[in-house]
Motif scaffolding. Structure first.
Motif, mmCIF file in Angstrom:
data_model
loop_
_atom_site.group_PDB
_atom_site.id
_atom_site.type_symbol
_atom_site.label_atom_id
_atom_site.label_comp_id
_atom_site.label_asym_id
_atom_site.label_seq_id
_atom_site.Cartn_x
_atom_site.Cartn_y
_atom_site.Cartn_z
ATOM 1 N N ALA A 40 0.827 -1.210 0.000
ATOM 2 C CA ALA A 40 0.000 0.000 0.000
ATOM 3 C C ALA A 40 0.858 1.254 0.000
ATOM 4 C CB ALA A 40 -0.932 0.001 1.216
ATOM 5 N N ALA A 41 1.977 1.227 0.739
ATOM 6 C CA ALA A 41 2.876 2.383 0.785
ATOM 7 C C ALA A 41 3.502 2.646 -0.574
ATOM 8 C CB ALA A 41 3.958 2.162 1.837
ATOM 9 N N MET A 42 3.941 1.585 -1.261
ATOM 10 C CA MET A 42 4.512 1.756 -2.599
ATOM 11 C C MET A 42 3.475 2.291 -3.573
ATOM 12 S SD MET A 42 6.945 -1.562 -3.161
ATOM 13 C CE MET A 42 8.197 -2.023 -1.966
ATOM 14 N N ASP A 43 2.276 1.748 -3.482
ATOM 15 C CA ASP A 43 1.189 2.177 -4.353
ATOM 16 C C ASP A 43 0.907 3.669 -4.159
ATOM 17 O OD1 ASP A 43 -0.853 0.916 -6.220
ATOM 18 O OD2 ASP A 43 -2.218 1.931 -4.840
ATOM 19 N N GLU A 44 0.853 4.081 -2.903
ATOM 20 C CA GLU A 44 0.557 5.482 -2.597
ATOM 21 C C GLU A 44 1.733 6.391 -2.937
ATOM 22 O OE1 GLU A 44 -0.737 8.208 1.280
ATOM 23 O OE2 GLU A 44 -1.027 6.036 1.311
ATOM 24 N N ALA A 45 2.958 5.927 -2.692
ATOM 25 C CA ALA A 45 4.143 6.754 -2.936
ATOM 26 C C ALA A 45 4.251 7.163 -4.397
ATOM 27 C CB ALA A 45 5.407 6.019 -2.495
ATOM 28 N N VAL A 46 4.029 6.211 -5.305
ATOM 29 C CA VAL A 46 4.101 6.532 -6.731
ATOM 30 C C VAL A 46 2.988 7.488 -7.121
ATOM 31 C CG1 VAL A 46 3.912 5.563 -9.057
ATOM 32 C CG2 VAL A 46 5.296 4.398 -7.336
ATOM 33 N N ALA A 47 1.786 7.270 -6.592
ATOM 34 C CA ALA A 47 0.675 8.180 -6.878
ATOM 35 C C ALA A 47 0.940 9.572 -6.311
ATOM 36 C CB ALA A 47 -0.626 7.613 -6.309
ATOM 37 N N ASP A 48 1.645 9.635 -5.174
ATOM 38 C CA ASP A 48 1.945 10.927 -4.536
ATOM 39 C C ASP A 48 2.962 11.741 -5.322
ATOM 40 O OD1 ASP A 48 0.205 10.451 -2.451
ATOM 41 O OD2 ASP A 48 1.752 9.803 -1.040
ATOM 42 N N GLY A 49 3.849 11.055 -6.058
ATOM 43 C CA GLY A 49 4.829 11.779 -6.862
ATOM 44 C C GLY A 49 6.258 11.691 -6.386
ATOM 45 N N VAL A 50 6.626 10.617 -5.667
ATOM 46 C CA VAL A 50 8.030 10.476 -5.272
ATOM 47 C C VAL A 50 8.890 10.162 -6.498
ATOM 48 C CG1 VAL A 50 7.352 9.629 -2.995
ATOM 49 C CG2 VAL A 50 7.912 7.995 -4.800
ATOM 50 N N ASP A 51 10.186 10.399 -6.380
ATOM 51 C CA ASP A 51 11.128 10.100 -7.460
ATOM 52 C C ASP A 51 11.859 8.781 -7.239
ATOM 53 O OD1 ASP A 51 10.881 12.655 -8.960
ATOM 54 O OD2 ASP A 51 11.658 13.494 -7.099
ATOM 55 N N ILE A 52 12.025 8.414 -5.984
ATOM 56 C CA ILE A 52 12.818 7.248 -5.593
ATOM 57 C C ILE A 52 12.144 6.617 -4.381
ATOM 58 C CG2 ILE A 52 15.056 6.507 -4.643
ATOM 59 C CD1 ILE A 52 16.278 8.962 -6.066
ATOM 60 N N ILE A 53 12.220 5.297 -4.280
ATOM 61 C CA ILE A 53 11.723 4.610 -3.089
ATOM 62 C C ILE A 53 12.883 3.892 -2.414
ATOM 63 C CG2 ILE A 53 10.332 2.657 -2.290
ATOM 64 C CD1 ILE A 53 8.156 3.501 -4.182
ATOM 65 N N SER A 54 13.004 4.084 -1.106
ATOM 66 C CA SER A 54 14.027 3.418 -0.304
ATOM 67 C C SER A 54 13.334 2.538 0.728
ATOM 68 C CB SER A 54 14.914 4.451 0.400
ATOM 69 O OG SER A 54 15.785 3.828 1.325
ATOM 70 N N ILE A 55 13.774 1.280 0.827
ATOM 71 C CA ILE A 55 13.149 0.355 1.776
ATOM 72 C C ILE A 55 14.219 -0.513 2.425
ATOM 73 C CG2 ILE A 55 12.566 -1.156 -0.175
ATOM 74 C CD1 ILE A 55 10.155 -2.111 1.549
ATOM 75 N N SER A 56 14.475 -0.271 3.704
ATOM 76 C CA SER A 56 15.486 -1.035 4.456
ATOM 77 C C SER A 56 14.785 -2.075 5.322
ATOM 78 C CB SER A 56 16.335 -0.093 5.312
ATOM 79 O OG SER A 56 17.158 0.702 4.513
ATOM 80 N N ILE A 57 14.103 -2.985 4.649
ATOM 81 C CA ILE A 57 13.324 -4.022 5.327
ATOM 82 C C ILE A 57 13.675 -5.362 4.684
ATOM 83 C CG2 ILE A 57 11.002 -4.863 5.863
ATOM 84 C CD1 ILE A 57 10.019 -1.968 5.541
ATOM 85 N N GLY A 58 13.893 -6.378 5.492
ATOM 86 C CA GLY A 58 14.232 -7.692 4.978
ATOM 87 C C GLY A 58 13.109 -8.287 4.149
ATOM 88 N N SER A 59 13.437 -9.265 3.307
ATOM 89 C CA SER A 59 12.459 -9.876 2.418
ATOM 90 C C SER A 59 12.178 -11.315 2.828
ATOM 91 C CB SER A 59 12.965 -9.856 0.976
ATOM 92 O OG SER A 59 14.147 -10.636 0.857
ATOM 93 N N SER A 60 11.099 -11.871 2.272
ATOM 94 C CA SER A 60 10.768 -13.275 2.508
ATOM 95 C C SER A 60 11.430 -14.145 1.445
ATOM 96 C CB SER A 60 9.249 -13.474 2.454
ATOM 97 O OG SER A 60 8.615 -12.776 3.507
ATOM 98 N N ASP A 61 11.763 -15.348 1.825
ATOM 99 C CA ASP A 61 12.417 -16.274 0.908
ATOM 100 C C ASP A 61 11.365 -17.062 0.137
ATOM 101 O OD1 ASP A 61 14.296 -17.765 -0.392
ATOM 102 O OD2 ASP A 61 14.680 -19.126 1.289
ATOM 103 N N VAL A 62 10.703 -16.393 -0.801
ATOM 104 C CA VAL A 62 9.687 -17.039 -1.633
ATOM 105 C C VAL A 62 9.938 -16.656 -3.086
ATOM 106 C CG1 VAL A 62 7.937 -17.065 0.189
ATOM 107 C CG2 VAL A 62 8.074 -15.106 -1.356
ATOM 108 N N PRO A 63 9.460 -17.452 -4.050
ATOM 109 C CA PRO A 63 9.622 -17.083 -5.464
ATOM 110 C C PRO A 63 8.993 -15.740 -5.767
ATOM 111 C CG PRO A 63 8.876 -19.365 -5.240
ATOM 112 C CD PRO A 63 8.783 -18.745 -3.881
ATOM 113 N N PHE A 64 9.527 -15.018 -6.750
ATOM 114 C CA PHE A 64 9.043 -13.680 -7.067
ATOM 115 C C PHE A 64 7.551 -13.658 -7.362
ATOM 116 C CE2 PHE A 64 13.567 -13.186 -8.852
ATOM 117 C CZ PHE A 64 14.051 -12.837 -7.602
ATOM 118 N N TYR A 65 7.065 -14.682 -8.089
ATOM 119 C CA TYR A 65 5.669 -14.664 -8.481
ATOM 120 C C TYR A 65 4.732 -14.934 -7.299
ATOM 121 C CZ TYR A 65 6.112 -19.781 -8.529
ATOM 122 O OH TYR A 65 6.352 -21.087 -8.183
#
Length: 350
Positions: free
Chosen positions: A250-275
């Protein structure tokens, strides 16, 4: 163009400070409802629905009426992915997957934060530093920081000397505690963008903190972010219990709609396939819109295959070692040119 190029360099270098703690799947009773992201074919909306949100609500209404409580829309995604988030039981997931227009129903995961360190070590500051020929580090660049929020009173976030907010900015400022949406119970934390953890404040100050004169028993000098002229757009998605995929998307969705130029995310990921990763799908949507995403690499080594955020279309950066001695090495892993069958299939599917 020069500012945009500089901003990309700045954000790449800024993300070198990431250290992974861990990531964990959301552990809930499978018999009860848990948050899911339902990915939808946008063009499949029947014409008699007035909006996609209307259609999504109707899809929820078609599920078993035995217990309608708690099945409301949590989020509607319109920008970097299409679909919605809702609390569903296992039986409701099966029913949802059989509906026309449903691409996938992916459970939300809970991720953990990454963090920390230093521009001087990277050789950026000083007369001979990388920035010596620049004076507008990140000027008019809007950085979307997805993290634990911010402590706005910090001197690092003073807007003294900055010009007006870029006219392309479409976002709004949320200062109250009402209607702050999250799928994680914030317990005693601030139910607002205010940062009770300090991680988001720390990351934001590294990225774009203003110059602050420091004099204390610990250190003297000038503290500064990597791009002190850049703007910060803060999106709070992380709490003491972790960071939910539904909130991150939801944050990424809103950030692009808001007009940011770059997104930074320092959060670990889950070990699952991309799809099967709604986070990978959301970042793919961000990149498709033409905006770079920078993520932390993590440091679970010496374990093999310990890279966090190995998404091909995301610039994943980090370092090994610390700024002591000469053995520290920096890595920038650009994987957006990695094309294989898996990525081709992903692109076709989403």
């Amino acid at each position: 163009m020069a500012n945009a190029c500089l901003a990309n360099l700045v954000l790449i270098l800024a993300a070198l400070s990431a250290i992974s703690l861990s990531s964990a799947e959301d552990e809930q009773d499978t018999r009860a409802r848990r948050p899911y992201i339902i990915h939808i074919v946008k063009s499949a909306k029947p014409s008699h629905f007035t909006s996609h949100q209307h259609w999504y609500a109707s899809m929820l209404d078609q599920l078993s009426q035995s217990d309608p409580n708690g099945r409301e829309l949590l989020y509607t995604y319109n920008t970097v992915l299409h679909g919605f988030a809702a609390m569903l039981s296992s039986a409701e997931v099966e029913a949802m997957e059989s509906m026309d227009g449903c691409l996938a129903v992916i459970p939300s995961s809970v991720h953990q934060l990454d963090t920390t360190h230093s521009p001087e070590f990277l050789g950026l500051s000083g007369p001979s530093g990388v920035w010596s020929n620049f004076s507008t580090y990140g000027q008019d660049i809007i950085v979307g920081v997805i993290d634990t929020g911010i402590w706005p009173e910090s001197k690092s976030f003073s807007d003294a000397g900055l010009g007006p907010v870029p006219s392309r900015w479409n976002g709004s400022c949320q200062v109250g505690q009402n209607d702050f949406n999250t799928t994680i119970n914030p317990t005693s934390e601030y139910a607002s963008p205010r940062d009770s953890n300090t991680h988001g404040t720390h990351v934001a100050s590294i990225l774009a903190g203003a110059e602050v004169n420091v004099s204390s028993s610990y250190a003297n000098g000038t503290a500064s972010g990597m791009a002190p002229q850049a703007r910060l757009a803060i999106y709070k998605v992380c709490w003491a219990k972790g960071c939910s995929t539904t909130d991150i998307a939801a944050a990424m969705d809103e950030a692009v709609a808001d007009g940011v130029d770059i997104i930074s995310i320092s959060i670990g990921s889950s070990d699952v396939p991309f799809y099967q990763s709604s986070r990978a799908i959301a970042t793919f949507g961000v990149i498709e819109k033409g905006f770079p995403v920078f993520a932390s690499m993590g440091n679970r080594e010496p374990n093999s295959s310990s890279l966090s955020n190995p998404i091909p279309w995301v610039t994943t950066v980090g370092f090994i070692g610390i700024n002591r001695g000469r053995s520290s090495q920096c890595y920038v892993i650009r994987m957006d040119n990695v094309i294989n069958d898996n990525v081709d299939n992903f692109s076709t599917m989403w």
